[in-house]
Design a protein around this motif. Structure first.
Motif, PDB file in Angstrom:
ATOM      1  N   HIS A  59       0.830  -1.218   0.000  1.00 23.32           N
ATOM      2  CA  HIS A  59       0.000   0.000   0.000  1.00 23.32           C
ATOM      3  C   HIS A  59       0.858   1.260   0.000  1.00 23.32           C
ATOM      4  O   HIS A  59       0.573   2.215  -0.740  1.00 23.32           O
ATOM      5  N   ASP A  60       1.929   1.271   0.817  1.00 21.41           N
ATOM      6  CA  ASP A  60       2.774   2.464   0.896  1.00 21.41           C
ATOM      7  C   ASP A  60       3.438   2.762  -0.450  1.00 21.41           C
ATOM      8  O   ASP A  60       3.478   3.919  -0.895  1.00 21.41           O
ATOM      9  N   THR A  61       3.940   1.722  -1.104  1.00 19.78           N
ATOM     10  CA  THR A  61       4.602   1.924  -2.392  1.00 19.78           C
ATOM     11  C   THR A  61       3.617   2.410  -3.442  1.00 19.78           C
ATOM     12  O   THR A  61       3.920   3.307  -4.233  1.00 19.78           O
ATOM     13  N   THR A  62       2.418   1.829  -3.446  1.00 19.51           N
ATOM     14  CA  THR A  62       1.390   2.262  -4.386  1.00 19.51           C
ATOM     15  C   THR A  62       1.037   3.727  -4.174  1.00 19.51           C
ATOM     16  O   THR A  62       0.926   4.509  -5.134  1.00 19.51           O
ATOM     17  N   ALA A  63       0.895   4.118  -2.908  1.00 16.55           N
ATOM     18  CA  ALA A  63       0.548   5.505  -2.596  1.00 16.55           C
ATOM     19  C   ALA A  63       1.671   6.452  -3.008  1.00 16.55           C
ATOM     20  O   ALA A  63       1.418   7.545  -3.547  1.00 16.55           O
ATOM     21  N   ARG A  64       2.904   6.042  -2.784  1.00 16.10           N
ATOM     22  CA  ARG A  64       4.037   6.892  -3.156  1.00 16.10           C
ATOM     23  C   ARG A  64       4.132   7.041  -4.669  1.00 16.10           C
ATOM     24  O   ARG A  64       4.366   8.142  -5.181  1.00 16.10           O
ATOM     25  N   ALA A  65       3.959   5.936  -5.379  1.00 18.26           N
ATOM     26  CA  ALA A  65       4.010   5.996  -6.843  1.00 18.26           C
ATOM     27  C   ALA A  65       2.903   6.882  -7.387  1.00 18.26           C
ATOM     28  O   ALA A  65       3.118   7.673  -8.320  1.00 18.26           O
ATOM     29  N   THR A  66       1.718   6.779  -6.807  1.00 14.14           N
ATOM     30  CA  THR A  66       0.587   7.606  -7.241  1.00 14.14           C
ATOM     31  C   THR A  66       0.878   9.076  -6.992  1.00 14.14           C
ATOM     32  O   THR A  66       0.587   9.941  -7.829  1.00 14.14           O
ATOM     33  N   LEU A  67       1.470   9.377  -5.827  1.00 16.74           N
ATOM     34  CA  LEU A  67       1.799  10.764  -5.498  1.00 16.74           C
ATOM     35  C   LEU A  67       2.787  11.339  -6.510  1.00 16.74           C
ATOM     36  O   LEU A  67       2.608  12.460  -7.009  1.00 16.74           O
ATOM     37  N   ILE A  68       3.812  10.567  -6.856  1.00 17.45           N
ATOM     38  CA  ILE A  68       4.824  11.062  -7.799  1.00 17.45           C
ATOM     39  C   ILE A  68       4.210  11.259  -9.178  1.00 17.45           C
ATOM     40  O   ILE A  68       4.439  12.270  -9.842  1.00 17.45           O
ATOM     41  N   VAL A 109      14.775   9.589   0.573  1.00 15.65           N
ATOM     42  CA  VAL A 109      14.805   8.368   1.385  1.00 15.65           C
ATOM     43  C   VAL A 109      15.031   7.216   0.404  1.00 15.65           C
ATOM     44  O   VAL A 109      14.088   6.769  -0.260  1.00 15.65           O
ATOM     45  N   PRO A 110      16.256   6.752   0.257  1.00 13.84           N
ATOM     46  CA  PRO A 110      16.556   5.805  -0.828  1.00 13.84           C
ATOM     47  C   PRO A 110      15.719   4.541  -0.812  1.00 13.84           C
ATOM     48  O   PRO A 110      15.290   4.049  -1.859  1.00 13.84           O
ATOM     49  N   ASP A 111      15.458   4.000   0.392  1.00 10.44           N
ATOM     50  CA  ASP A 111      14.742   2.725   0.445  1.00 10.44           C
ATOM     51  C   ASP A 111      13.225   2.885   0.457  1.00 10.44           C
ATOM     52  O   ASP A 111      12.495   1.925   0.714  1.00 10.44           O
ATOM     53  N   ALA A 112      12.739   4.090   0.133  1.00 10.17           N
ATOM     54  CA  ALA A 112      11.289   4.282   0.045  1.00 10.17           C
ATOM     55  C   ALA A 112      10.696   3.485  -1.112  1.00 10.17           C
ATOM     56  O   ALA A 112       9.515   3.137  -1.104  1.00 10.17           O
ATOM     57  N   MET A 113      11.505   3.223  -2.123  1.00  7.79           N
ATOM     58  CA  MET A 113      11.065   2.442  -3.279  1.00  7.79           C
ATOM     59  C   MET A 113      12.231   1.603  -3.792  1.00  7.79           C
ATOM     60  O   MET A 113      13.394   1.952  -3.603  1.00  7.79           O
ATOM     61  N   VAL A 114      11.883   0.537  -4.482  1.00  6.00           N
ATOM     62  CA  VAL A 114      12.860  -0.304  -5.168  1.00  6.00           C
ATOM     63  C   VAL A 114      12.499  -0.328  -6.649  1.00  6.00           C
ATOM     64  O   VAL A 114      11.320  -0.398  -7.016  1.00  6.00           O
ATOM     65  N   MET A 115      13.511  -0.232  -7.500  1.00  4.17           N
ATOM     66  CA  MET A 115      13.320  -0.354  -8.939  1.00  4.17           C
ATOM     67  C   MET A 115      14.146  -1.520  -9.461  1.00  4.17           C
ATOM     68  O   MET A 115      15.243  -1.782  -8.959  1.00  4.17           O
ATOM     69  N   LEU A 116      13.613  -2.196 -10.457  1.00  4.97           N
ATOM     70  CA  LEU A 116      14.360  -3.254 -11.125  1.00  4.97           C
ATOM     71  C   LEU A 116      14.829  -2.729 -12.478  1.00  4.97           C
ATOM     72  O   LEU A 116      14.071  -2.074 -13.188  1.00  4.97           O
ATOM     73  N   GLY A 117      16.067  -3.028 -12.820  1.00  6.18           N
ATOM     74  CA  GLY A 117      16.614  -2.649 -14.121  1.00  6.18           C
ATOM     75  C   GLY A 117      17.120  -3.884 -14.840  1.00  6.18           C
ATOM     76  O   GLY A 117      17.839  -4.699 -14.251  1.00  6.18           O
ATOM     77  N   ILE A 118      16.737  -4.037 -16.090  1.00  3.95           N
ATOM     78  CA  ILE A 118      17.096  -5.209 -16.890  1.00  3.95           C
ATOM     79  C   ILE A 118      17.779  -4.750 -18.168  1.00  3.95           C
ATOM     80  O   ILE A 118      17.242  -3.922 -18.905  1.00  3.95           O
ATOM     81  N   LYS A 119      18.970  -5.277 -18.434  1.00  2.83           N
ATOM     82  CA  LYS A 119      19.687  -5.025 -19.690  1.00  2.83           C
ATOM     83  C   LYS A 119      19.647  -6.301 -20.525  1.00  2.83           C
ATOM     84  O   LYS A 119      20.089  -7.359 -20.075  1.00  2.83           O
ATOM     85  N   ALA A 174      10.803  -6.755  -1.570  1.00  2.37           N
ATOM     86  CA  ALA A 174      10.165  -6.862  -2.886  1.00  2.37           C
ATOM     87  C   ALA A 174       8.821  -6.138  -2.919  1.00  2.37           C
ATOM     88  O   ALA A 174       8.352  -5.724  -3.989  1.00  2.37           O
ATOM     89  N   ASP A 175       8.200  -5.963  -1.748  1.00 11.58           N
ATOM     90  CA  ASP A 175       6.927  -5.233  -1.704  1.00 11.58           C
ATOM     91  C   ASP A 175       7.090  -3.777  -2.110  1.00 11.58           C
ATOM     92  O   ASP A 175       6.115  -3.111  -2.464  1.00 11.58           O
ATOM     93  N   ALA A 176       8.341  -3.282  -2.037  1.00 12.07           N
ATOM     94  CA  ALA A 176       8.594  -1.868  -2.360  1.00 12.07           C
ATOM     95  C   ALA A 176       8.928  -1.658  -3.834  1.00 12.07           C
ATOM     96  O   ALA A 176       9.211  -0.532  -4.237  1.00 12.07           O
ATOM     97  N   ILE A 177       8.888  -2.719  -4.660  1.00 11.04           N
ATOM     98  CA  ILE A 177       9.182  -2.562  -6.088  1.00 11.04           C
ATOM     99  C   ILE A 177       8.093  -1.711  -6.741  1.00 11.04           C
ATOM    100  O   ILE A 177       6.908  -2.030  -6.673  1.00 11.04           O
ATOM    101  N   ALA A 178       8.515  -0.619  -7.375  1.00 10.36           N
ATOM    102  CA  ALA A 178       7.559   0.314  -7.978  1.00 10.36           C
ATOM    103  C   ALA A 178       7.543   0.236  -9.493  1.00 10.36           C
ATOM    104  O   ALA A 178       6.669   0.834 -10.127  1.00 10.36           O
ATOM    105  N   GLY A 179       8.497  -0.470 -10.101  1.00  9.44           N
ATOM    106  CA  GLY A 179       8.510  -0.551 -11.550  1.00  9.44           C
ATOM    107  C   GLY A 179       9.722  -1.316 -12.044  1.00  9.44           C
ATOM    108  O   GLY A 179      10.640  -1.637 -11.277  1.00  9.44           O
ATOM    109  N   VAL A 180       9.693  -1.620 -13.338  1.00 11.18           N
ATOM    110  CA  VAL A 180      10.766  -2.365 -13.982  1.00 11.18           C
ATOM    111  C   VAL A 180      11.197  -1.600 -15.232  1.00 11.18           C
ATOM    112  O   VAL A 180      10.360  -1.260 -16.078  1.00 11.18           O
ATOM    113  N   GLY A 181      12.483  -1.321 -15.335  1.00  9.30           N
ATOM    114  CA  GLY A 181      13.033  -0.723 -16.541  1.00  9.30           C
ATOM    115  C   GLY A 181      13.761  -1.783 -17.345  1.00  9.30           C
ATOM    116  O   GLY A 181      14.526  -2.568 -16.780  1.00  9.30           O
TER     117      GLY A 181
END
Length: 388
Positions: free
Chosen positions: A3-12, A83-93, A145-152
């Protein structure tokens, strides 16, 4: 996403233009005072304070109590930081022979890494490898993993980031492939698909050597010859998602056919595959890039000539780029940097010969990039997509 990650992503995502600018400034320059944010963004201090407040409430930004500067009257400085750990992003090359993935925090610090080999390149197989990497990263992250907000995801070629369609990727053999849509359906997470060099440029712009530099370009030497441009505070994507493609400038002999199918591209002479082909033809046997490098260092005329021809074309292409766009800095990266001694003098001579006027003052530096760095760039592109 919890829920926190969803709310943060929505805010941004729902932030005003001013709010997005403030968040991006804090993200890339924290800790930074509100006064300096105002200077950087051109906003009033009141507008900055208004934008910062919900970010603090959401746990995206930390704003400790302000303290009076010793002996300094007036309003106290109040530095704020991400706050660096407020969200996690995945990056794929996506490479031609491997899929590399990283999980990062909001500062693109790598939290976990995974990779899977690729032996075939059809989109379904590549997507499966990406899913395996994502699932492995989720397992490594555990509760985070609950803090993952997206995948690049970054891939070589002509990529339409707005639609997720790979319009053309010669290395992967794709054309008109809705790869972003495929991944979205399989992952169920927000996916940002980006050209690999553009993603690397975003990473350097926000978190690397390009931070604080008004204009720079990245040129990558390896399987392909790629380029990314950062001008006037923005990574240049072009009206159709194509920009800075110096590997496909028609500067070579028209008899040389590029992997893209066109004639006379720089890449048709200067890519790893092109150098291998040139040396192999001259020696009458198959020669890989590692052997070509050893032969050139040992003074073999055919190998030396192949690298010199490649270096001259790359230097001319960089001069063309600098003459057109005028960056203050060119960063040369990619796997070819490890052999830059074979390129450097001829490349710089060609650049000096073709750079016009004050454009010749542009600095050319090298920066080795691991494939994890490229994956971090994909994560940075996902963060940028979220902020925008």
């Amino acid at each position: 996403m919890d829920h926190d990650t969803t709310a943060r992503a929505t805010l941004i995502r729902s932030a005003s233009e001013a709010g997005s600018r403030v968040f991006a400034t804090i993200l890339t320059r924290s800790p930074i005072s509100r006064i300096d944010i105002a200077r950087q963004t051109g906003l009033s201090q009141a507008a900055v304070t208004k934008a910062v407040s919900p970010l603090v409430t959401a746990g995206l930004v930390d704003a400790p109590p302000a303290t009076q500067r010793d002996g300094n009257p007036g309003r106290p400085a109040a530095p704020v930081s991400i706050v660096p750990d407020a969200m996690v992003m995945l990056g794929i090359k996506v490479n031609v022979d491997e899929v590399i993935g990283v999980a990062t925090d909001l500062a693109t610090t790598v939290l976990a890494a995974e990779n899977r080999p690729l032996t075939v390149h059809d989109p379904a197989t590549v997507a499966t490898a990406i899913i395996e990497v994502v699932r492995a990263l989720e397992a490594r992250l555990g509760a985070k993993a609950d803090a993952i907000a997206g995948v690049g995801v970054s891939v070589s070629g002509d990529v339409d980031t707005s639609t997720g369609i790979v319009r053309e990727s010669a290395i992967m053999g794709w054309s008109g492939e809705d790869f972003g849509g495929r991944l979205l359906a399989l992952l169920g997470r927000p996916v940002t698909l980006e050209n690999d060099v553009h993603a690397l440029t975003v990473g350097e712009h926000w978190f690397g050597v390009g931070l604080g530099t008004e204009s720079f370009a990245i040129v990558t030497i390896g399987r392909g010859i790629g380029s990314g441009l950062h001008l006037n505070g923005q990574v240049v994507t072009g009206a159709y998602g194509v920009s800075g493609e110096i590997g496909h400038l028609p500067l070579a002999d028209p008899a040389r056919i590029c992997s893209c199918g066109r004639h006379g591209c720089v890449e048709a002479v200067a890519s790893t595959a092109a150098i291998e082909a040139t040396v192999s033809s001259a020696l009458g046997r198959d020669v890989g890039i590692d052997e070509a490098v050893r032969l050139a260092h040992a003074g073999d005329p055919a190998a030396e000539a192949a690298f010199q021809e490649a270096a001259g074309l790359i230097g001319t292409a960089i001069a063309t780029l600098v003459n057109l766009a005028g960056p203050e800095l060119v960063i040369i990266g990619g796997e070819g940097v490890s052999n830059f001694d074979l390129f450097e003098k001829t490349l710089r001579d060609a650049f000096d010969a073709h750079a016009f006027g004050a454009a010749a003052r542009c600095r050319i530096v090298t920066r080795p990039h691991t494939f994890q760095d490229w994956a971090r760039g994909a994560a940075a592109a996902a963060i940028q997509s979220l902020v925008r």
